[in-house]
Scaffold this active site. Structure first.
Site, short mmCIF file in Angstrom:
data_model
loop_
_atom_site.label_atom_id
_atom_site.label_comp_id
_atom_site.label_asym_id
_atom_site.label_seq_id
_atom_site.Cartn_x
_atom_site.Cartn_y
_atom_site.Cartn_z
CE LYS A 116 -3.76 -1.79 2.66
NZ LYS A 116 -5.12 -1.54 3.45
CE LYS A 201 -7.34 15.27 10.76
NZ LYS A 201 -6.81 15.24 11.93
NE ARG A 291 -8.78 -8.48 -4.10
CZ ARG A 291 -10.00 -8.40 -3.09
NH1 ARG A 291 -11.37 -8.36 -4.26
NH2 ARG A 291 -10.41 -7.34 -2.85
P1 ADP Z 1 -8.04 -3.43 4.23
O1 ADP Z 1 -6.98 -3.74 2.71
O2 ADP Z 1 -6.98 -4.25 5.22
O3 ADP Z 1 -9.58 -3.15 3.57
P2 ADP Z 1 -8.24 -0.09 3.21
O4 ADP Z 1 -7.43 0.62 3.33
O5 ADP Z 1 -8.86 -0.22 1.91
O6 ADP Z 1 -7.74 -1.58 4.10
O7 ADP Z 1 -9.89 -0.11 4.28
C1 ADP Z 1 -10.63 -0.49 5.18
C2 ADP Z 1 -11.41 0.62 5.78
O8 ADP Z 1 -11.21 1.19 6.57
C3 ADP Z 1 -11.55 1.77 4.33
O9 ADP Z 1 -13.15 1.26 3.97
C4 ADP Z 1 -12.59 2.56 6.01
O10 ADP Z 1 -13.70 2.39 6.23
C5 ADP Z 1 -11.76 2.25 6.78
N1 ADP Z 1 -9.98 3.80 6.27
C6 ADP Z 1 -9.34 3.25 6.16
N2 ADP Z 1 -8.61 4.59 6.33
C7 ADP Z 1 -8.87 5.28 6.93
C8 ADP Z 1 -8.61 7.00 7.31
N3 ADP Z 1 -7.77 6.99 6.81
N4 ADP Z 1 -9.71 7.25 7.53
C9 ADP Z 1 -10.75 6.19 8.30
N5 ADP Z 1 -11.57 5.46 7.57
C10 ADP Z 1 -10.00 4.87 7.19
#
Ligand code: ADP
Length: 451
Positions: A116, A201, A291
């Protein structure tokens, strides 16, 4: 075109891919663990191969075993589905090294987006807006403190290798940063074998909005609009919509233009999803999934496209053959994930399905491998069905969903069906004003469904 496709997955997604192959006239091979010998994706298969015992490491993640199954059966392509090996660049490379096609992106793009931090660095270079945070990996607790102070609390410590909502911890103030840092790293190490973390953030009221793309690797890149996946618990999606109740057509177009330009620039190929948080009219990229996604059917319903068929065509070297102007989105679609889990604790509850009745009728689609008498094994993901509805507009889709949920009967195991019935009757859900934090509050404020 391919002569035979091996499907390296199980459950509803294995069936989904099998269906696309069958409509294209391509025989397919199912693989299964010993625990899945009676599974529907095996029972409906053209041919099947047992690839190992129940634990995923020994079967659905067992690369040599899956590759051998493909070689023995004469398959010339492998579709990985989602989860399991779908974002494993080493597996994609191994498949290609044996002269087979991997139905997905190039290994270099899987690798780039799987990290990431690398994904965010690449997107920043391509002028895609990001969530404010650290500039790459955070190497020490001192650095974490400094970054948090500069972006402002609350902050989120996130695993570079994260997925499925794991390896993610919030610190609301300076007193919490040490624990968030320590727990996120420990979780990341245990889940992914990699404890690299970065800082973002923590947004207080964003929506999760993601864009579905297809690219042929020859310069043609299109998007199929957005999905709103804000209804989550423990950072995992439970209900998804296409389109988002919050987005205007102009915002969709603006996001689509940024995303397709970026993917064209890196020469991306096959299907992909870019995930964003959206708050106060601003989009901020969080990650890209290289994917097919669980929630792809809502896009298929509004766009009238078979995304798996498109993936197979692209992997076989066919050009996309259409452009952005050819893509028309119509109506509204909603998907409910039906998980075999306790509706109060959200813990998986495997068991035997004693009776099963799936809803039907106009605009109703059920993607599931359940059948009356089947066993839901304890070894795999708890999602056992997806109910998808499509209607001319959102209110009509909600009415159709209510009707379909009422028809849906899965007896013998606990599922999320009762929770979905309650969610869609909530005025805030109906108004479409929810954010990513809404569902946990909804469940927490005394609205757990009856067991
Ligand atoms: P994963 O790959 O584990 O699914 P993601 O980065 O896609 O992780 O994030 C999953 C979820 O976590 C997002 O859809 C959101 O709900 C929450 N999230 C991720 N980053 C943030 C952030 N910076 N602020 C608030 N919520 C977040």
């Amino acid at each position: 075109m391919f002569h035979k496709v091996l499907i390296a997955n199980r459950g509803e997604i294995a069936l989904r891919i099998q269906r696309a192959c069958r409509e294209m006239g391509i025989p397919s091979v199912a693989v299964h663990s010993t625990a899945d010998a009676e599974a529907m994706h095996v029972r409906l298969a053209d041919e099947s191969v047992c690839i190992g015992p129940a634990p995923v490491r020994e079967s659905y993640l067992n690369m040599p075993s899956i590759l051998s199954a493909a070689l023995i059966t004469g398959a010339d392509a492998i579709h990985p589905g989602y989860g399991f090996l779908s974002e494993n660049a080493d597996f994609a490379e191994m498949v290609e090294a044996h002269g087979l096609a991997f139905i997905g992106p190039a290994p270099e793009h899987i690798r780039m987006m799987g990290d990431k931090i690398a994904a965010k660095t690449t997107m920043a270079r391509l002028k895609v807006p990001l969530v404010p945070g650290s500039d790459g990996e955070v190497q020490s607790l001192e650095e974490a403190r400094a970054v948090a102070a500069s972006v402002g609390y609350p902050v989120l410590v996130k695993a570079a290798a994260g997925g499925g909502g794991r390896g993610m911890k919030v610190a609301t103030d300076p007193a919490g940063i040490e624990e968030a840092w320590r727990v996120a790293r420990a979780e990341a190490k245990a889940a992914f074998g990699n404890d690299a973390v970065y800082l973002e953030k923590y947004l207080d009221r964003p929506r999760h909005i993601e864009l579905q793309v297809l690219a042929d690797g020859e310069g043609d890149v299109v998007h199929f609009g957005e999905r709103d996946c804000s209804l989550q618990r423990r950072h995992q999606k439970l209900l998804e919509e296409a389109g988002s109740p919050a987005l205007t057509p102009a915002e969709r177009e603006r996001l689509g233009a940024v995303v397709t330009a970026a993917l064209r620039e890196i020469g991306y190929r096959n299907a992909g999803t870019l995930e964003f948080l959206y708050q106060d009219g601003q989009f901020a990229f969080i990650e890209m999934n290289t994917r097919l996604q669980v929630e792809h059917p809502v896009t298929e319903m509004v766009a009238g496209v078979d995304l798996v068929r498109e993936q197979i065509r692209i992997a076989a070297g066919e050009p996309l053959g259409y452009g952005q102007a050819d893509i028309r989105l119509s109506g509204h679609a909603i998907e409910c994930r039906i998980n075999a889990e306790d509706p109060e604790t959200f813990l998986p509850v495997p068991g035997r399905v004693s009776a099963y009745h799936a809803p039907g009728g106009l605009g109703v689609r059920v993607d599931s491998a359940l059948y009356a008498g089947c066993e839901v094994p304890p070894y795999y993901d708890s999602m056992v069905a997806k109910l998808i509805v499509h209607a001319p507009d959102r209110p009509a889709a909600i009415a159709r969903l209510r009707r379909a949920l009422d028809e849906f009967a899965v007896i013998g195991i606990k599922t999320t069906l009762p929770l979905h019935r309650r969610i869609i009757d909530d005025p805030e859900f109906q108004a479409g004003t929810y954010t990513i934090h809404w569902l946990e509050k909804f469940v927490g404020r005394g609205n757990p469904p009856p067991a």
